[in-house]
Design an enzyme around this catalytic site. Structure first.
Site, PDB file in Angstrom:
ATOM      1  N   HIS A 249      -9.452   1.717  -0.022  1.00  0.00           N
ATOM      2  CA  HIS A 249      -9.155   2.324   1.114  1.00  0.00           C
ATOM      3  C   HIS A 249     -10.490   2.394   1.997  1.00  0.00           C
ATOM      4  CE1 HIS A 249      -5.558   4.218  -0.993  1.00  0.00           C
ATOM      5  NE2 HIS A 249      -5.424   4.908   0.276  1.00  0.00           N
TER       6      HIS A 249
ATOM      7  N   HIS B 131       1.480   5.476  -2.159  1.00  0.00           N
ATOM      8  CA  HIS B 131       1.143   6.419  -3.108  1.00  0.00           C
ATOM      9  C   HIS B 131       2.235   7.082  -3.577  1.00  0.00           C
ATOM     10  CE1 HIS B 131      -3.190   6.507  -1.685  1.00  0.00           C
ATOM     11  NE2 HIS B 131      -2.689   5.927  -0.426  1.00  0.00           N
TER      12      HIS B 131
ATOM     13  N   GLU C  42     -11.196   4.102   6.670  1.00  0.00           N
ATOM     14  CA  GLU C  42     -10.127   4.993   7.365  1.00  0.00           C
ATOM     15  C   GLU C  42     -10.662   6.086   7.975  1.00  0.00           C
ATOM     16  OE1 GLU C  42      -7.035   6.506   4.609  1.00  0.00           O
ATOM     17  OE2 GLU C  42      -5.632   6.865   6.067  1.00  0.00           O
TER      18      GLU C  42
ATOM     19  N   GLN D 190      -9.577   9.310  -5.185  1.00  0.00           N
ATOM     20  CA  GLN D 190      -9.261  10.059  -4.104  1.00  0.00           C
ATOM     21  C   GLN D 190     -10.286  10.787  -3.539  1.00  0.00           C
ATOM     22  OE1 GLN D 190      -5.639  10.671  -2.071  1.00  0.00           O
ATOM     23  NE2 GLN D 190      -7.636  10.987  -0.583  1.00  0.00           N
TER      24      GLN D 190
ATOM     25  N   HIS E  28       0.824  -1.169  -0.051  1.00  0.00           N
ATOM     26  CA  HIS E  28      -0.160   0.064  -0.121  1.00  0.00           C
ATOM     27  C   HIS E  28       0.797   1.128   0.067  1.00  0.00           C
ATOM     28  CE1 HIS E  28      -3.899   1.975   1.047  1.00  0.00           C
ATOM     29  NE2 HIS E  28      -2.966   2.989   1.029  1.00  0.00           N
TER      30      HIS E  28
ATOM     31  N   ASP F 238       2.255   3.183   2.967  1.00  0.00           N
ATOM     32  CA  ASP F 238       1.269   4.440   2.640  1.00  0.00           C
ATOM     33  C   ASP F 238       2.171   5.489   2.002  1.00  0.00           C
ATOM     34  OD1 ASP F 238      -1.200   5.310   2.126  1.00  0.00           O
ATOM     35  OD2 ASP F 238      -1.902   5.549   4.289  1.00  0.00           O
TER      36      ASP F 238
HETATM   37 ZN   LIG Z   1      -3.449   5.156   1.128  1.00  0.00          ZN
END
Ligand SMILES: [Zn+2]
Length: 425
Positions: free
Chosen positions: A209, A58, A212, A151, A56, A308
């Site tokens: 996701h 970005h 979260e 996102q 995971h 992440d």
């Molecule tokens: Zn993430």
């Protein structure tokens, strides 16, 4: 004649073995291999492990910390809004360059497979263009998977759904989502159903996701488990973060976890980021916001640690070292029994590889010749020390070396060098 021979290393299970490599494959692995090789690495007394895997990340946002300004509140929501500004001004070239720089860091740390979410919100999809270019550029040494990640919401953002489909058409590998960010709980649940159906139609994995948030009523993982089972997606679906499970009612969780196990959903908590982002609205006591790792593992659910973020709008630190990630996870989840510490090492290697499906992974004959030599005796000591990666081999080639980091000591009647390895028991 082999191309490369790694001699005398200790494998994660404690056995000592030589590893012979021919081309990009492991040709032989045995207690002792007496054969010629073009190159020999002496790993005597060092840990030889399969490469680290980050399930995971970005990559489109990495190494952008401070652009266009800092995240002053430290919250997830300010991070999302900052990134919304940055993705409109960052060029494809800038994103590619930052991602390649990060991949250099990863290579040097033995991190050779990464699943990265890619923001599919903006109509220009520069993020997707850039990351597809990066995937092609690093494929000789890092296996990069891309997740289409809406996102700003599949439904909440204008063209959110259309742009996610466009990204998948461009060749992105996995279906992503962010149900807790949709406008309502119902819209979030609808997005989970929609995304799972898109994945089922296209034969793709799902990695959302999911929940979260510190909101104990955020229960999209329940819907994710239901849709996974309904559509026959067992073994192909990941719930990332799942932080609301930290705050959920225990009785409800006693029903939820078996449903997740039945659906064979894997879980990816991200301890570095979750320990700083979650609990920000609490006074005291402050919640940790890490999902229920040991409890899920006890039910047979695959759980891997993810990184992440590194130096981006959400996280101001990070080193591309999956041992840092496991070290934080081990502390926050209180996994300090020796078996649990060893499991934390396995989570950032074998478990993560299994969750995202890294081809040819592992230290066995016929597997891809990718491995890392660590300046440590065993996996638990590797976690404690987070030591130098003495050598990193990817697909048969030595791609990185770091010198041993012994300290020279100048103290009367004490040793001249210090290595800080744990006393042998
Ligand atoms: Zn993430």
């Amino acid at each position: 004649m082999f191309d490369l021979l790694v001699k005398g290393g200790t494998l994660p299970d404690g056995t000592v073995a030589d590893i012979a490599i021919l081309g990009d494959k492991i040709a032989e692995i045995a207690p002792r291999i007496d054969a010629e090789a073009r190159e020999v690495i002496d790993a005597t007394g060092d840990l030889v492990a399969p490469p680290f895997v980050d399930p995971h990340f970005h990559l489109d946002a990495t190494l952008s910390y401070g652009l266009p300004r800092l995240n002053a509140s430290g919250t997830l929501l300010e991070g999302i809004s900052l990134w919304g500004e940055l993705r409109e001004i960052a060029t494809v070239e800038e994103m590619v360059e930052r991602a390649l720089q990060y991949c250099d860091w990863a290579a040097s740390m033995g991190l050779l497979a990464i699943r990265s979410h890619v923001d599919t919100t903006p109509d220009h999809l520069n993020t997707v263009t850039a990351m597809l270019e990066v995937k092609e550029k690093v494929k000789g040494y890092i296996d990069l998977q891309l997740v289409a990640f809406p996102q700003d919401g599949l439904y909440r953002a204008p063209n959110g759904r259309e742009n996610l489909i466009r990204a998948l058409d461009m060749g992105v590998d996995v279906v992503g989502g962010i149900p807790h960010f949709e406008r309502t709980m119902q819209a979030g649940a609808e997005s989970v159903r929609d995304l799972c159906e898109i994945a089922a139609e296209r034969g793709l994995p799902v990695d959302l996701h999911c929940d979260e948030t510190d909101d104990s009523m955020s229960r999209h993982v329940e819907t994710l488990a239901h849709e996974t089972t309904r559509l026959g997606l067992q073994g192909r679906v990941v719930g990332s973060h799942l932080t609301s499970m930290h705050s959920m009612d225990n009785y409800y969780v006693s029903k939820l976890i078996p449903l997740m196990a039945e659906a064979q959903i894997a879980a990816i908590p991200n301890p570095l980021i979750n320990i700083v982002l979650q609990g920000r609205h609490d006074t005291f006591p402050k919640r940790r916001g890490l999902t229920r790792v040991r409890e899920m593992q006890a039910a047979g659910i695959a759980v891997g640690w993810g990184q992440d973020c590194v130096l981006d709008p959400w996280y101001s630190l990070g080193t591309a070292d999956m041992l840092d990630v496991a070290f934080m996870g081990m502390h926050v989840a209180q996994m300090t029994h020796p078996d649990e510490m060893a499991r934390c090492f396995t989570m950032v290697t074998e478990t993560n590889a299994a969750i995202i499906g890294v081809e040819g992974y592992g230290l066995s004959k016929g597997a891809m010749a990718s491995l890392v030599v660590l300046d440590a005796d065993n996996p638990v000591d590797a976690l404690r020390l987070r030591p130098a990666r003495l050598a990193v081999v990817s697909k048969g080639k030595v791609i990185a070396k770091t010198p041993r980091q012994d300290a020279a000591l100048s103290i009367p009647s004490r040793p001249e060098t210090v290595r800080r390895r744990a006393p042998k028991r």
